[in-house]
Scaffold this motif. Structure first.
Motif, short mmCIF file in Angstrom:
data_model
loop_
_atom_site.label_atom_id
_atom_site.label_comp_id
_atom_site.label_asym_id
_atom_site.label_seq_id
_atom_site.Cartn_x
_atom_site.Cartn_y
_atom_site.Cartn_z
N THR A 1 22.16 56.99 67.40
CA THR A 1 20.89 57.69 67.25
C THR A 1 19.79 56.68 66.93
O THR A 1 19.93 55.84 66.04
CB THR A 1 20.96 58.75 66.14
OG1 THR A 1 21.41 58.16 64.92
CG2 THR A 1 21.91 59.87 66.53
N THR B 1 15.38 56.52 66.68
CA THR B 1 14.14 57.29 66.68
C THR B 1 13.24 56.80 67.81
O THR B 1 12.78 55.66 67.80
CB THR B 1 13.41 57.14 65.33
OG1 THR B 1 14.27 57.59 64.28
CG2 THR B 1 12.13 57.97 65.32
N TYR B 2 13.03 57.67 68.78
CA TYR B 2 12.20 57.32 69.93
C TYR B 2 11.91 58.60 70.71
O TYR B 2 12.77 59.47 70.84
CB TYR B 2 12.90 56.31 70.85
CG TYR B 2 12.13 56.01 72.12
CD1 TYR B 2 10.95 55.27 72.07
CD2 TYR B 2 12.56 56.48 73.35
CE1 TYR B 2 10.23 55.01 73.23
CE2 TYR B 2 11.84 56.22 74.51
CZ TYR B 2 10.68 55.49 74.44
OH TYR B 2 9.95 55.24 75.58
N GLU B 3 10.68 58.69 71.22
CA GLU B 3 10.32 59.79 72.12
C GLU B 3 9.57 59.22 73.30
O GLU B 3 8.62 58.45 73.14
CB GLU B 3 9.43 60.82 71.41
CG GLU B 3 9.08 62.02 72.29
CD GLU B 3 8.29 63.08 71.56
OE1 GLU B 3 7.32 63.60 72.15
OE2 GLU B 3 8.64 63.39 70.40
N THR C 1 16.14 60.56 68.72
CA THR C 1 15.73 61.57 67.76
C THR C 1 14.23 61.41 67.53
O THR C 1 13.69 60.31 67.61
CB THR C 1 16.46 61.44 66.41
OG1 THR C 1 16.19 60.15 65.85
CG2 THR C 1 17.96 61.59 66.60
N GLY C 2 13.55 62.53 67.24
CA GLY C 2 12.13 62.46 66.94
C GLY C 2 11.89 62.06 65.50
O GLY C 2 12.83 61.91 64.70
N THR C 3 10.64 61.87 65.15
CA THR C 3 10.31 61.55 63.76
C THR C 3 10.66 62.69 62.83
O THR C 3 10.76 62.51 61.61
CB THR C 3 8.81 61.22 63.64
OG1 THR C 3 8.04 62.32 64.16
CG2 THR C 3 8.47 59.95 64.42
N ASP C 4 10.87 63.90 63.40
CA ASP C 4 11.31 65.04 62.61
C ASP C 4 12.81 65.08 62.41
O ASP C 4 13.35 66.00 61.78
CB ASP C 4 10.84 66.35 63.26
CG ASP C 4 11.30 66.48 64.71
OD1 ASP C 4 12.07 65.62 65.19
OD2 ASP C 4 10.86 67.44 65.39
N GLY C 5 13.52 64.08 62.97
CA GLY C 5 14.97 64.01 62.81
C GLY C 5 15.75 64.85 63.79
O GLY C 5 16.99 64.90 63.72
N SER D 1 16.87 64.84 70.78
CA SER D 1 16.20 65.28 72.00
C SER D 1 17.05 65.00 73.24
O SER D 1 17.59 65.92 73.84
CB SER D 1 14.82 64.61 72.13
OG SER D 1 14.93 63.19 72.09
N THR E 1 19.71 68.65 64.36
CA THR E 1 19.42 67.42 63.65
C THR E 1 20.47 66.37 63.99
O THR E 1 21.55 66.68 64.50
CB THR E 1 19.41 67.64 62.13
OG1 THR E 1 20.75 67.97 61.70
CG2 THR E 1 18.45 68.77 61.75
#
Length: 271
Positions: free
Chosen positions: A132, A134-136, A168-172, A175, A219
């Motif tokens: 995992t 964090t990246y969008e 995963t987004g910054t919201d955890g 995606s 999550t």
């Protein structure tokens, strides 16, 4: 024009109806401004989800260029690229404007069609592991050519001993993967697709059409606690995940076999 798709890639990379040159490809290489779809053509030249691929090209063209795409022309170009090729191939149709420049992207209003082909791997491929990260993606709903962020995340995961990245987004919330959608099998055997900004994948859409499922926020912690997980795209079909981070997953779960069988039974469409 015989030989496999590997031969065709050298001899038949089409920009519109003509073989593409290095000069034709240079603007795309220097700007990465464009969008594409990739589709698996089976040995009989039928393509699962062909109509959805054509819809994607038209939808993304409106977003990226403010123009449309002629689906009949796409079909003709893909058929030409596949002419004389045995075995399954993955065909990529890229829509970009060879006249684009960095200073005036708003002037890129006459996009062209680039069609390439490569050999398709056997289905299903072996399970993969994912880390995992964090990246969008920019404009995640568009299958665009801006792959730097996704490939950098994939490289990071591989340097850490994994096969690929799971975003995963910054919201955890989970995606999608580097170039694939992800689905899960939860503890009561329900198919769960994550609710998040993701590329609306064709393989994912076909599976959702043919199976009972739910769409819900997932999550990273919940993803690691799922019974099984799978990646989907046109090249891999349904591919099991062996682990997310340091949490192993069941790669032999019966639901995964059922999903693969369901996908392979979906009839392809004629060009």
């Amino acid at each position: 024009m015989g030989g496999g798709c590997g031969d065709m890639l050298d001899a038949m990379t089409l920009l519109n109806e003509q073989p593409a040159t290095a000069a034709d490809l240079l603007p795309l290489a220097l700007t990465s401004y464009g969008h594409f779809t990739s589709m698996r053509a089976d040995a009989d030249r039928r393509i699962r989800g062909l109509s959805l691929h054509l819809e994607r090209l038209a939808r993304d063209s409106e977003t990226v260029f403010g123009t449309t795409v002629d689906p009949a022309r796409v079909r003709r170009l893909v058929a030409t690229a596949l002419d004389g090729t045995p075995g399954p191939c993955v065909v990529r149709v890229t829509h970009y404007d060879p006249a684009v420049n960095l200073a005036r992207p708003a002037d890129a209003t006459t996009p062209q069609l680039l069609v390439t082909a490569r050999p398709a791997a056997d289905l299903p491929p072996p399970p993969l592991t994912a880390q995992t990260i964090t990246y969008e993606r920019d404009l995640p709903q568009v299958k665009h050519c801006g792959l730097f962020g996704a490939l950098h995340a994939r490289r990071t995961a591989q340097l850490n001993g994994f096969d690929d990245a799971l975003f995963t987004g910054t919201d955890g919330l989970v995606s999608e993967g580097g170039t694939w959608n992800i689905g899960f099998i939860d503890t009561d055997n329900t198919i769960v697709w994550p609710q998040a900004p993701v590329l609306p994948g064709v393989t994912m859409a076909l599976l959702q059409e043919h199976t009972a499922h739910t769409v819900a926020p997932v999550t990273a912690e919940q993803a690691r606690g799922m019974t099984a997980a799978f990646a989907t795209n046109t090249s891999i079909g349904v591919r099991a995940l062996a682990a997310i981070d340091d949490h192993p997953l069941d790669t032999a779960h019966p639901a995964l076999t059922a999903l693969r069988d369901t996908y392979l039974k979906i009839p392809g469409e004629d060009l």
